[in-house]
Structures are given as structure tokens and as C-alpha cells.
Design a protein around this motif. Sequence first.
Motif, short mmCIF file in Angstrom:
data_model
loop_
_atom_site.label_atom_id
_atom_site.label_comp_id
_atom_site.label_asym_id
_atom_site.label_seq_id
_atom_site.Cartn_x
_atom_site.Cartn_y
_atom_site.Cartn_z
N GLY A 159 49.81 60.25 18.83
CA GLY A 159 49.16 59.01 18.45
C GLY A 159 50.02 57.79 18.69
N GLU A 161 45.68 60.22 27.96
CA GLU A 161 46.40 59.00 27.60
C GLU A 161 45.52 57.76 27.79
OE1 GLU A 161 50.04 59.29 29.89
OE2 GLU A 161 51.09 60.04 28.11
N SER A 162 44.69 57.77 28.83
CA SER A 162 43.83 56.60 29.06
C SER A 162 42.72 56.50 28.02
CB SER A 162 43.23 56.65 30.47
OG SER A 162 42.32 57.73 30.59
N ASN A 163 42.44 57.62 27.32
CA ASN A 163 41.38 57.62 26.31
C ASN A 163 41.93 57.80 24.90
OD1 ASN A 163 38.71 57.61 27.89
ND2 ASN A 163 39.80 59.29 28.89
N ARG A 164 43.22 57.50 24.70
CA ARG A 164 43.84 57.75 23.40
C ARG A 164 43.24 56.89 22.29
NH1 ARG A 164 48.53 58.23 22.44
NH2 ARG A 164 49.42 58.70 24.48
N ASP A 165 42.58 55.80 22.63
CA ASP A 165 41.99 54.95 21.59
C ASP A 165 40.70 55.54 21.02
OD1 ASP A 165 44.04 53.12 21.88
OD2 ASP A 165 42.96 51.89 23.33
N ILE A 166 40.17 56.57 21.68
CA ILE A 166 38.96 57.21 21.15
C ILE A 166 39.36 58.08 19.95
CG2 ILE A 166 37.10 58.83 21.66
CD1 ILE A 166 37.26 58.00 24.57
N THR A 167 38.80 57.80 18.81
CA THR A 167 39.20 58.51 17.59
C THR A 167 38.30 59.70 17.27
OG1 THR A 167 37.87 56.97 16.26
CG2 THR A 167 40.21 56.43 16.59
#
Length: 405
Positions: free
Chosen positions: A305, A369-375
Amino acid sequence: MAIDYAAVFQALPGAVALIGADLVFADANLAFLTQAGRSRDQVVGRYLFDAFPDNPADPGASGARNLEASLRRVLLNREPDTMALQRYDVESADQPGRWEERYWSPVNAPVFAPDGQIAVLIHRVEEVTELLRVTGRTGGERNLEAELYSRMRELHQVNERLRKAHAREREVALALQRAMLPVPAPVDHHRVAVRYRPAVGSLNVCGDWYDLAKLVDGDRIAVAVGDVVGHGLEAAGVMGQLRSALSATSRVVKGPAQALEVLGRYAHSLEGAQSTSAVTVFVDWDRHTLTYSSAGHPPPVLLRGAGGAELLDQATDPPLDAAFEPRPRPEATVGFSGGDTLVLYTDGLIERRHLDIDIGLDRLVESLESNRDITSPEALADAVLSEMLPAEGVTDDTALVVVCL
């Protein structure tokens, strides 16, 4: 001497057409046009199956469907595809509405651009209809040709029966897969998403599995994925037995390495289970640790995270029942923090023919890593599949598990 390859193409004695990835004719040589009874304007620039549709009066016509499946395989596998003898009727150019029974032997192959992408598909066809027709020759010749014609028609019918049988087996295998791999209920309060995508256009399905099991002590679960070498109904049956065995074993052993040791001994006695790959991770929220072991399987990914991603590849051993003698398997432990994400998957997600597996692993890490903001684990699973799997699908089935830690 400079060679005029355009002139060579037109002079080829064999019937050849060039087709784009959108299945639109880019060019066709004279032999192809003559054989098809069409002008250039009726072919070049047109969608393949607008120019040559199946006979609408024949409900069993399958030439167009089979040809499209072959071309899609070439685009997907980046390799030539030789088709079985095809009946593919053609509408008469002189008498619209009258369809002529025709038999073809097609081969499709890719042509690559300098950047490695497929620039165009070569579609070469040899018509065998005339060889099979009974003409006004001697009695012996007529009898021989009649026999050949009959045999070729029988071969075409056998091919169609096999195709339909394979399609039925695939549907049954997928139904069995769905029954044995239901969407799991929430594991305590933890957020988990699972996905399964079958292979397209083949029987190479139903060997992959996933499993989540609540462990007996503390706030712990076991997460696993695996891949049986076979395919179809046999693989689905083996997959179900291995999945159940690993799920039960994980609840009574000390850790994932011991679970895979027991599973390997079971695989030794189960026909079709040899060389199965699997990885299992014990997630401990009380200690904030992941303990894992792999039997010849691609490594899980721990998406941090706070940034970065880590391949869990420090406890890898050969697949199940690959060693001559049972032996202890390796095990490794890594810590995690709240907000991290654990991702397990099967090789259909990352492996592509002619590409090193490290490229697939790098693409997976980049996607995560490019979608790490998706919770949401559900949304993350969908995003990863959308980026990793081509729209036309892949030739190996794919399982994916996302666990929010």
C-alpha cells in the motif's frame, strides 16, 4: 537483380489472399480470384465473411465459423494454422442465389511487422472440389473419383461430429468447473475477489482452481491456486480432488509447506495429477505475516500500500509428485501492513507463446502498481484481467484471487 514481389504474389500458381487483423481483405492474387470466381472489387477491401458468407440455406454450414476460428488462433498464438478439409459453399458469380458445393484445404499464417506485431495474415487455399467430382471419364476413373469424393465427404462429416463432440465436452467440463469453484462466501470480515476465465476455442479448460479456507487458530486463512496439466473433463475431475484435498489438509497442518508435501503424496496416487503446480499462502492477521510455499507455480505478488510490489518467490520447489522421493518443501514468511494486497493467479494470466515469462510477470506488476488506488478487490481483479488478457481471450484458462490485507 531487384525482385518485384507484388508481381511474384500475383503470379503465384497457388491461391493466396492477404487478410488484416480486422479480417478485411488487403489483397488477393489472380489464382485466388479465379478460384473464387470473383473480381478484385468484390474481394479486396471487404470483410471476409461479407465477401464469402456461409450458405444461408444450409443450417449446418460451418465453413465461415471454422475459418474465423483458425484466423483467431493465428492472431492469438502467432503461429501458422493448418485447417482440416472444409466444405465451404460459394455463391455463383453468374447466378446469384445459387450456391455451389465446394471443398477446400486452407492454411493460415502470420506475417510480422518490424516491431513484432502481426501485420497481415496469409490465407492460402487449395480447392479440392474438382478432384472429387465424378466426370465423364473411363469407368475405372469414375469409380475411383466417386470413391474419393465419398471418402472426402465422410471426412468432412467426421470433422463436424468431432467438433460438436468437443464443444459438448467443453460445456460439460465448464459446468463441472463452475460447480466445484463457486464464488466463495466472505472469509470472516476480509475482502476477497476471485475470477476464473476459461480458454477460448479449445478444450484447454478446467485444470485451474482456487481455494480459500478459514484456519482453526486465530485470524488466519489459507489461500491457494493450482493448475492441473491435463484439460477437459479429466482435468476438471482431478482439479476437484486436489482442491478438496489441499483445503482439508491446510486446516490440520502447521504450514503451507507441509500442506503441499501431503498434497504431493496424494497426487502420486491420483492418475492425471502428476506435475500439477500449486501455491498456497497462510495469511495471519494477528501477526501480520504471509507464510507461503510453491510447487512449481508462478509467484504470488504482494502489492504494498505504501508503494512497490514484491514477488513471493523465496520458497519455490518442483511441481507435485515431480521428485523421485518425497522430501520437505521450502517455506518463507514475509510481513505485511494494512492496505497491502495479495494476488495469486495461474499461468494463463502471464504466459504467452514466444514471450519470456518474465515479461508477463513484469506486465502483471505494472498493472497492479498502475491500479493501486483501486480499493475494491472486485474492481482491481476486473482491471487486471482487462489489462492482462487480450480481448479475443487466451488458449489457457486463468484463475485469479485478490485479497485485501
